[in-house]
Design an enzyme around this catalytic site. Structure first.
Site, PDB file in Angstrom:
ATOM      1  N   ASN A   1       2.926  -6.538  13.571  1.00 18.37           N
ATOM      2  CA  ASN A   1       2.491  -5.168  13.820  1.00 18.37           C
ATOM      3  C   ASN A   1       2.906  -4.766  15.229  1.00 18.37           C
ATOM      4  O   ASN A   1       3.072  -5.602  16.109  1.00 18.37           O
ATOM      5  CB  ASN A   1       0.951  -5.071  13.676  1.00 18.37           C
ATOM      6  CG  ASN A   1       0.487  -3.649  13.453  1.00 18.37           C
ATOM      7  OD1 ASN A   1       0.886  -2.758  14.188  1.00 18.37           O
ATOM      8  ND2 ASN A   1      -0.324  -3.436  12.422  1.00 18.37           N
TER       9      ASN A   1
ATOM     10  N   GLY B   1       2.524  -4.214   9.199  1.00 19.17           N
ATOM     11  CA  GLY B   1       2.551  -2.764   9.397  1.00 19.17           C
ATOM     12  C   GLY B   1       1.399  -2.026   8.756  1.00 19.17           C
ATOM     13  O   GLY B   1       1.580  -0.952   8.180  1.00 19.17           O
TER      14      GLY B   1
ATOM     15  N   GLN C   1       0.852  -1.193   0.000  1.00 17.69           N
ATOM     16  CA  GLN C   1       0.000   0.000   0.000  1.00 17.69           C
ATOM     17  C   GLN C   1       0.892   1.249   0.000  1.00 17.69           C
ATOM     18  O   GLN C   1       0.418   2.353  -0.209  1.00 17.69           O
ATOM     19  CB  GLN C   1      -0.888   0.027   1.239  1.00 17.69           C
ATOM     20  CG  GLN C   1      -1.783  -1.181   1.398  1.00 17.69           C
ATOM     21  CD  GLN C   1      -2.531  -1.132   2.719  1.00 17.69           C
ATOM     22  OE1 GLN C   1      -3.599  -0.535   2.832  1.00 17.69           O
ATOM     23  NE2 GLN C   1      -1.963  -1.753   3.733  1.00 17.69           N
ATOM     24  N   ASN C   2       2.166   1.048   0.270  1.00 14.20           N
ATOM     25  CA  ASN C   2       3.077   2.180   0.424  1.00 14.20           C
ATOM     26  C   ASN C   2       3.450   2.762  -0.927  1.00 14.20           C
ATOM     27  O   ASN C   2       3.526   2.046  -1.932  1.00 14.20           O
ATOM     28  CB  ASN C   2       4.349   1.746   1.183  1.00 14.20           C
ATOM     29  CG  ASN C   2       4.028   1.248   2.578  1.00 14.20           C
ATOM     30  OD1 ASN C   2       2.977   1.578   3.124  1.00 14.20           O
ATOM     31  ND2 ASN C   2       4.899   0.415   3.133  1.00 14.20           N
TER      32      ASN C   2
ATOM     33  N   HIS D   1      -1.274   1.256  -4.618  1.00 14.50           N
ATOM     34  CA  HIS D   1      -1.689   2.651  -4.452  1.00 14.50           C
ATOM     35  C   HIS D   1      -0.763   3.615  -5.180  1.00 14.50           C
ATOM     36  O   HIS D   1      -0.756   4.814  -4.882  1.00 14.50           O
ATOM     37  CB  HIS D   1      -1.770   3.011  -2.966  1.00 14.50           C
ATOM     38  CG  HIS D   1      -2.885   2.312  -2.257  1.00 14.50           C
ATOM     39  ND1 HIS D   1      -2.935   2.177  -0.888  1.00 14.50           N
ATOM     40  CD2 HIS D   1      -3.987   1.691  -2.734  1.00 14.50           C
ATOM     41  CE1 HIS D   1      -4.032   1.517  -0.553  1.00 14.50           C
ATOM     42  NE2 HIS D   1      -4.686   1.197  -1.649  1.00 14.50           N
TER      43      HIS D   1
HETATM   44  C1  BV8 Z   1     -11.862   2.794  -3.761  1.00 12.59           C
HETATM   45  C2  BV8 Z   1      -2.069   6.535  -1.539  1.00 12.59           C
HETATM   46  C3  BV8 Z   1     -13.671   2.606  -5.250  1.00 12.59           C
HETATM   47  C4  BV8 Z   1      -2.098   8.026  -1.443  1.00 12.59           C
HETATM   48  C5  BV8 Z   1      -3.825   5.680  -0.084  1.00 12.59           C
HETATM   49  C6  BV8 Z   1     -16.658   6.398   0.440  1.00 12.59           C
HETATM   50  C7  BV8 Z   1     -16.524   6.699  -0.911  1.00 12.59           C
HETATM   51  C8  BV8 Z   1     -15.603   6.031  -1.725  1.00 12.59           C
HETATM   52  C9  BV8 Z   1     -14.759   5.074  -1.176  1.00 12.59           C
HETATM   53  C10 BV8 Z   1     -14.896   4.811   0.181  1.00 12.59           C
HETATM   54  C11 BV8 Z   1     -15.831   5.435   0.982  1.00 12.59           C
HETATM   55  N1  BV8 Z   1     -15.708   4.933   2.243  1.00 12.59           N
HETATM   56  C12 BV8 Z   1     -14.725   4.019   2.257  1.00 12.59           C
HETATM   57  C13 BV8 Z   1     -14.242   3.922   1.009  1.00 12.59           C
HETATM   58  C14 BV8 Z   1     -13.175   3.060   0.561  1.00 12.59           C
HETATM   59  C15 BV8 Z   1     -11.876   3.808   0.806  1.00 12.59           C
HETATM   60  C16 BV8 Z   1     -11.437   3.464   2.208  1.00 12.59           C
HETATM   61  O1  BV8 Z   1     -11.084   2.342   2.458  1.00 12.59           O
HETATM   62  N2  BV8 Z   1     -11.487   4.476   3.097  1.00 12.59           N
HETATM   63  C17 BV8 Z   1     -11.068   4.228   4.473  1.00 12.59           C
HETATM   64  C18 BV8 Z   1     -10.439   5.510   5.051  1.00 12.59           C
HETATM   65  C19 BV8 Z   1     -12.275   3.778   5.280  1.00 12.59           C
HETATM   66  N3  BV8 Z   1     -10.965   3.286  -0.187  1.00 12.59           N
HETATM   67  C20 BV8 Z   1     -10.797   3.950  -1.333  1.00 12.59           C
HETATM   68  O2  BV8 Z   1     -11.270   5.029  -1.568  1.00 12.59           O
HETATM   69  C21 BV8 Z   1      -9.959   3.205  -2.365  1.00 12.59           C
HETATM   70  N4  BV8 Z   1     -10.633   3.269  -3.628  1.00 12.59           N
HETATM   71  O3  BV8 Z   1     -12.503   2.256  -2.892  1.00 12.59           O
HETATM   72  O4  BV8 Z   1     -12.333   3.013  -5.012  1.00 12.59           O
HETATM   73  C22 BV8 Z   1     -13.926   2.877  -6.667  1.00 12.59           C
HETATM   74  C23 BV8 Z   1     -14.011   1.795  -7.532  1.00 12.59           C
HETATM   75  C24 BV8 Z   1     -14.303   2.052  -8.864  1.00 12.59           C
HETATM   76  C25 BV8 Z   1     -14.448   3.370  -9.325  1.00 12.59           C
HETATM   77  C26 BV8 Z   1     -14.305   4.443  -8.419  1.00 12.59           C
HETATM   78  C27 BV8 Z   1     -14.023   4.208  -7.096  1.00 12.59           C
HETATM   79  C28 BV8 Z   1      -8.616   3.866  -2.541  1.00 12.59           C
HETATM   80  C29 BV8 Z   1      -7.812   3.721  -1.270  1.00 12.59           C
HETATM   81  C30 BV8 Z   1      -6.385   4.171  -1.532  1.00 12.59           C
HETATM   82  C31 BV8 Z   1      -6.142   5.505  -0.861  1.00 12.59           C
HETATM   83  N5  BV8 Z   1      -4.730   5.869  -1.009  1.00 12.59           N
HETATM   84  N6  BV8 Z   1      -2.536   5.962  -0.267  1.00 12.59           N
HETATM   85  C32 BV8 Z   1      -1.061   8.518  -0.487  1.00 12.59           C
HETATM   86  O5  BV8 Z   1      -0.299   7.714   0.088  1.00 12.59           O
HETATM   87  O6  BV8 Z   1      -0.996   9.744  -0.328  1.00 12.59           O
HETATM   88  S1  BV8 Z   1      -4.323   4.998   1.386  1.00 12.59           S
HETATM   89  C33 BV8 Z   1      -3.132   5.180   2.586  1.00 12.59           C
HETATM   90  O7  BV8 Z   1      -3.689   4.782   3.850  1.00 12.59           O
HETATM   91  C34 BV8 Z   1      -1.985   4.237   2.426  1.00 12.59           C
HETATM   92  O8  BV8 Z   1      -1.627   3.992   1.101  1.00 12.59           O
HETATM   93  C35 BV8 Z   1      -2.450   2.983   3.085  1.00 12.59           C
HETATM   94  O9  BV8 Z   1      -2.992   2.121   2.130  1.00 12.59           O
HETATM   95  C36 BV8 Z   1      -3.638   3.398   3.851  1.00 12.59           C
HETATM   96  C37 BV8 Z   1      -3.650   2.765   5.202  1.00 12.59           C
HETATM   97  O10 BV8 Z   1      -2.538   3.168   5.881  1.00 12.59           O
HETATM   98  P1  BV8 Z   1      -1.571   2.070   6.543  1.00 12.59           P
HETATM   99  O11 BV8 Z   1      -0.542   1.737   5.534  1.00 12.59           O
HETATM  100  O12 BV8 Z   1      -2.319   0.934   7.131  1.00 12.59           O
HETATM  101  O13 BV8 Z   1      -0.942   2.959   7.650  1.00 12.59           O
HETATM  102  P2  BV8 Z   1      -1.623   3.347   9.049  1.00 12.59           P
HETATM  103  O14 BV8 Z   1      -0.919   4.572   9.534  1.00 12.59           O
HETATM  104  O15 BV8 Z   1      -3.112   3.338   8.923  1.00 12.59           O
HETATM  105  O16 BV8 Z   1      -1.234   2.118   9.963  1.00 12.59           O
HETATM  106  C38 BV8 Z   1       0.130   1.879  10.259  1.00 12.59           C
HETATM  107  C39 BV8 Z   1       0.183   0.561  10.966  1.00 12.59           C
HETATM  108  O17 BV8 Z   1       1.558   0.233  11.199  1.00 12.59           O
HETATM  109  C40 BV8 Z   1      -0.500   0.575  12.332  1.00 12.59           C
HETATM  110  O18 BV8 Z   1      -1.242  -0.623  12.478  1.00 12.59           O
HETATM  111  C41 BV8 Z   1       0.687   0.590  13.318  1.00 12.59           C
HETATM  112  O19 BV8 Z   1       0.382  -0.120  14.509  1.00 12.59           O
HETATM  113  C42 BV8 Z   1       1.724  -0.146  12.538  1.00 12.59           C
HETATM  114  N7  BV8 Z   1       3.113   0.196  12.872  1.00 12.59           N
HETATM  115  C43 BV8 Z   1       3.631   1.421  13.194  1.00 12.59           C
HETATM  116  N8  BV8 Z   1       4.968   1.300  13.375  1.00 12.59           N
HETATM  117  C44 BV8 Z   1       5.291  -0.012  13.155  1.00 12.59           C
HETATM  118  C45 BV8 Z   1       4.117  -0.715  12.834  1.00 12.59           C
HETATM  119  N9  BV8 Z   1       4.098  -2.034  12.560  1.00 12.59           N
HETATM  120  C46 BV8 Z   1       5.280  -2.680  12.607  1.00 12.59           C
HETATM  121  N10 BV8 Z   1       6.447  -2.083  12.905  1.00 12.59           N
HETATM  122  C47 BV8 Z   1       6.485  -0.756  13.185  1.00 12.59           C
HETATM  123  N11 BV8 Z   1       7.663  -0.177  13.498  1.00 12.59           N
END
Ligand code: BV8
Ligand code: ZN
Length: 253
Positions: free
Chosen positions: A223, A197, A111-112, A129
């Site tokens: 994680n 992660g 996803q990164n 992504h």
């Molecule tokens: C889609 C790129 C459909 C950009 C990213 C309403 C309308 C439309 C869609 C939606 C909606 N409601 C929900 C959705 C779906 C939506 C979604 O899921 N929303 C979420 C917020 C609920 N998804 C979308 O919109 C996707 N598209 O659905 O399209 C469609 C289909 C056809 C036609 C039209 C539309 C697109 C999603 C992609 C978004 N882009 N990134 C950029 O980077 O700027 S998402 C972004 O956040 C990241 O890429 C990543 O994927 C995502 C999640 O982040 P994580 O990587 O998990 O990071 P996070 O900080 O959350 O967590 C870190 C973790 O690491 C924690 O658990 C922590 O404990 C752990 N950690 C920390 N340190 C360590 C560790 N683990 C191990 N070791 C460590 N040291």
């Protein structure tokens, strides 16, 4: 699929994870921002997940770009600048070793958008992504790779002069079809699925965990804390992936 068991100790969890991973011929991995945290890159939802007071979900969207392209480019140019200063950490390197061990049986879905898996040496990387390193013209759709070189505050296309955007998938945008299809088939055909992660709150990426489970794969999570995936995995390796992944891969020998 075994019910998730809370292992008494990380030793037991590691031993269980080794038992599941060692015999696997096909392994798929899903990574999120957490694997890059120890390289110095901020995660999305750590520390309140705000950037200049904005939720990422409010900046990484087509509407935000239409409304305020300068703000969105400030967000991405800052992240590109951060990239220039960071390098892969031992967690990334452990996944390179795993790919070397498995060859064609290894698929890394990330996803990164930081490119650190390729910088570490992984070959079969599916960037579902997109990537901060590429930009795309909003008009002629020309895609160019600028690595991490600094871009203008509001970059324009050299070919047609229109505005450029980061070549990443924003919220409410579809994922690249071919890359997504390959990710789903890797999750559906693997013996063991690693999820590293990620908070597992963003879809459809997080759905790969369920694809793997439904196809009978064992699921190992690495994680720092429990995530939305933790109740759906066989083993949770709690701790920083820069420590847990190298430990896991070392024990495979
Ligand atoms: C889609 C790129 C459909 C950009 C990213 C309403 C309308 C439309 C869609 C939606 C909606 N409601 C929900 C959705 C779906 C939506 C979604 O899921 N929303 C979420 C917020 C609920 N998804 C979308 O919109 C996707 N598209 O659905 O399209 C469609 C289909 C056809 C036609 C039209 C539309 C697109 C999603 C992609 C978004 N882009 N990134 C950029 O980077 O700027 S998402 C972004 O956040 C990241 O890429 C990543 O994927 C995502 C999640 O982040 P994580 O990587 O998990 O990071 P996070 O900080 O959350 O967590 C870190 C973790 O690491 C924690 O658990 C922590 O404990 C752990 N950690 C920390 N340190 C360590 C560790 N683990 C191990 N070791 C460590 N040291
Ligand atoms: Zn153009």
């Amino acid at each position: 699929m075994h019910p998730p068991i809370d292992y008494e100790s990380s030793e037991e969890a590691l031993d269980r994870a080794v038992q599941l991973l060692r015999p696997a011929k096909a392994v798929a991995v899903l990574t999120g921002a957490g694997i890059s945290a120890e390289s110095g890159l901020a995660t999305f939802r750590g520390a309140g997940g705000l950037w200049e007071g904005h939720r990422v979900e409010d900046v990484a969207t087509p509407r935000a770009f239409l409304r305020d392209p300068e703000l969105v480019w400030r967000f991405y140019n800052l992240r590109r600048a951060n990239l220039a200063a960071v390098k892969p950490n031992p967690g990334h390197l452990a996944l390179v070793e795993l790919e070397n061990r498995l060859g064609a049986g290894f698929t890394l879905v990330t996803q990164n958008v930081d490119g650190l898996h390729q910088a570490a040496g992984n070959k079969n990387v599916l960037e579902i992504h997109g990537t901060l390193r590429r930009v795309r013209c909003v008009c002629c759709e020309r895609v160019t790779d600028h690595g991490v070189e600094p871009l203008a505050d509001l970059p324009h296309c050299a070919a047609c002069g229109a505005l450029l955007r980061p070549d990443v998938v924003w919220f409410e945008e579809p994922l690249p079809t071919d890359i997504w299809d390959r990710s789903v088939s890797a999750a559906a055909s693997c013996d063991c699925f690693l999820v590293v992660g990620t908070s597992a709150v963003v879809y459809p990426a997080a759905g790969l965990i369920d694809v793997a489970r439904m196809d009978g794969a064992d699921v190992i999570e690495a994680n720092l804390d429990r995530s939305a995936a933790s109740s759906r995995v066989d083993v949770l390796l709690l701790g920083p992936s820069g420590t847990t992944l190298p430990e896991l891969i070392k024990r495979l020998h």
